[in-house]
Structure formats: structure tokens, C-alpha cells
Design an enzyme around this catalytic site. Structure first.
Site, PDB file in Angstrom:
ATOM      1  N   ARG A  30       0.858  -1.184   0.000  1.00 39.59           N
ATOM      2  CA  ARG A  30       0.000   0.000   0.000  1.00 39.59           C
ATOM      3  C   ARG A  30       0.897   1.237   0.000  1.00 39.59           C
ATOM      4  NH1 ARG A  30      -1.889  -3.512   4.098  1.00 39.59           N
ATOM      5  NH2 ARG A  30      -3.956  -4.420   3.687  1.00 39.59           N
ATOM      6  N   LYS A  78      -1.818  -1.932   8.064  1.00 36.07           N
ATOM      7  CA  LYS A  78      -2.910  -1.405   8.866  1.00 36.07           C
ATOM      8  C   LYS A  78      -2.814  -1.923  10.298  1.00 36.07           C
ATOM      9  CE  LYS A  78      -6.163  -0.871   4.998  1.00 36.07           C
ATOM     10  NZ  LYS A  78      -7.459  -1.282   4.427  1.00 36.07           N
ATOM     11  N   HIS A 126      -2.354   2.414  -6.002  1.00 38.30           N
ATOM     12  CA  HIS A 126      -3.053   1.152  -5.732  1.00 38.30           C
ATOM     13  C   HIS A 126      -3.213   0.308  -6.996  1.00 38.30           C
ATOM     14  CE1 HIS A 126      -4.266  -0.088  -1.796  1.00 38.30           C
ATOM     15  NE2 HIS A 126      -5.340  -0.696  -2.242  1.00 38.30           N
ATOM     16  N   ARG A 159      -0.548  -2.240  -6.942  1.00 31.82           N
ATOM     17  CA  ARG A 159      -0.870  -3.318  -5.993  1.00 31.82           C
ATOM     18  C   ARG A 159      -1.894  -4.281  -6.602  1.00 31.82           C
ATOM     19  NH1 ARG A 159      -1.225  -4.646  -0.381  1.00 31.82           N
ATOM     20  NH2 ARG A 159      -3.318  -5.062   0.383  1.00 31.82           N
ATOM     21  N   HIS A 218      -3.832  -8.932   3.862  1.00 32.60           N
ATOM     22  CA  HIS A 218      -5.268  -8.873   4.125  1.00 32.60           C
ATOM     23  C   HIS A 218      -5.594  -9.662   5.390  1.00 32.60           C
ATOM     24  CE1 HIS A 218      -6.340  -8.055  -0.382  1.00 32.60           C
ATOM     25  NE2 HIS A 218      -6.029  -6.957   0.280  1.00 32.60           N
ATOM     26  N   TYR A 250      -9.928 -10.577  -6.432  1.00 32.34           N
ATOM     27  CA  TYR A 250      -9.013 -10.788  -7.555  1.00 32.34           C
ATOM     28  C   TYR A 250      -9.345 -12.044  -8.345  1.00 32.34           C
ATOM     29  CZ  TYR A 250      -6.417  -7.076  -5.324  1.00 32.34           C
ATOM     30  OH  TYR A 250      -6.064  -5.868  -4.764  1.00 32.34           O
TER      31      TYR A 250
END
Length: 223
Positions: free
Chosen positions: A76, A100, A169, A172, A195, A204
Site C-alpha cells: 500500500r 494497517k 493502488h 498493488r 489482508h 481478484y
């Protein structure tokens, strides 16, 4: 938003029913929730962007390495800006990313990224003499901001006549899609992308299904 659209429709129906003899009776309106499919670039487009830059000076070297870093690690933009030189292990070829909620993960350094990192870090050491720890820095020798990364990626794409809506992004998304198309399993990709839930990664699979369908239509005799 959907609520605004529904409110406008219901207000129109109230007006219509109050002014016309023919009534329209609708008690509820449901909107079908669509699936957001992220934009991606082809492998050739990614290569074009990275290869359009050289290690001729600090800024160009930095921008080239940013593109390669974001695609090779599928990080990210916030993770990119937080990477420190000390997060890079050139012996075992791994980079530590902080995602995150300060969750950390290790991602491998590809051979081509390793070359670009070495060349960039050499120019960086000549450019900045103070002890700033962040890998990617601005021309003012400060930590690089996310908005600057957005501008860098956008401008390089425009200069090479690639899609207008390219942003960090996109790199990514492209990396994730290309890995799945090449046979990477969903759980491994989930770990690679950082994730927390595999359901986020499953978006995806929709892209790769469309890719397979397109290839099938183009190549199979009975398509």
C-alpha cells in the site's frame, strides 16, 4: 448515494400519485450491489513504466524504484512511505512492511527490485548526508508524503500514454492479479497482500476469471 437515489424516486412517486389519477404503488426499492473490480495494468505496461526511468539522478532513480517497489511488493502507498532502510534485509532478501493497525509482514525482494534498490540507495546516500531513516525521501530531504507518491505514479503513467486513472493502488492490484494468473493460491496471496480476511483477497479471483474467459474466447476452437 443509493439512499439519495431512492429518496428522489419516492418523492417523484408521491408527486405523481398526488397529481395523476393513475397511481404507481411501490413500497420498496432494492438496489443490486455490484462488485467493485479494481483497475489493473498488463505486465507489459508495468515494465514500460519502470523501464522509462533511469538511475541518472536522485529523483529519477527514486521514482523508478518507487514503481518497482510498489509492484514487486504489492504494498500500500502508506506502507511504502513508512519503509525504513533498516527494514530491508539484503542478506535474506526480505523487506519488512508495516500495514494497517501496525501489523507487520515480510515480503521477498525480487532480483530486479534488489538491483534498483542498490542503485537508488547509492544515489540517496550521495544526495542526503543527514541521518534520515526513511527509504524514500523528498527533494527537500524529508519523509515522502502519500500525495507525492500519487503525483509521481500519475505523471509517469501520463508521460508514457498509459491509462489516465493510474494511481499507486493500481500497481498493488496489478501485482495481485498477475500472481493469481500465474498460479499463486489465494491464501498465499492473502499473506502477501496483508489482508486480514481472505474474502478481501477473493475480489481478484473475479478478475482472473474474466481473464481466463477472454483467453478462452480468443483461443479455444469451440469457444
Amino acid at each position: 448515494t443509493k439512499q439519495r437515489v431512492m429518496s428522489s424516486i419516492m418523492q417523484y412517486l408521491d408527486w405523481h400519485n398526488n397529481n395523476y389519477k393513475t397511481k404507481i404503488d411501490i413500497k420498496r426499492i432494492d438496489f443490486k450491489t455490484g462488485i467493485y473490480l479494481p483497475d489493473t495494468l498488463s505486465v507489459n505496461e508495468i515494465t514500460l513504466l519502470i523501464d522509462s526511468l533511469f538511475h541518472s539522478n536522485f529523483i529519477e532513480s527514486r521514482n523508478k524504484t518507487i514503481l518497482d517497489f510498489m509492484y514487486s511488493t504489492a504494498c500500500r502507498v502508506s506502507e511504502l512511505c513508512e519503509v525504513k532502510i533498516s527494514d530491508i534485509d539484503f542478506e535474506d532478501d526480505y523487506i519488512k512492511l508495516t500495514g494497517k493497525d501496525n501489523k507487520q509482514r515480510l515480503v521477498p525482494i525480487g532480483t530486479e527490485l534488489k538491483v534498483n534498490l542498490f542503485k537508488y540507495i547509492k544515489l540517496r546516500s550521495d544526495f542526503v548526508k543527514n541521518n534520515i531513516s526513511y527509504l524514500f525521501i523528498s527533494k527537500n530531504k524529508n519523509k515522502l508524503e502519500r500525495t507525492s507518491v500519487y503525483r509521481v505514479v500519475k505523471n509517469i503513467a501520463l508521460n508514457n500514454n498509459v491509462k489516465n486513472n493510474v494511481h499507486p493502488h493500481t500497481l498493488r492490484h496489478s501485482a495481485a492479479t498477475h500472481m493469481l494468473e500465474s498460479g499463486c493460491d489465494l491464501r498465499t496471496l492473502q499473506e502477501f497482500l496483508g489482508h486480514s480476511s481472505v474474502s478481501t483477497t477473493k475480489i481478484y479471483t473475479k478478475l482472473t476469471k474474466e481473464f481466463l474467459s477472454e483467453i478462452f474466447q480468443e483461443s479455444h476452437p469451440r469457444a
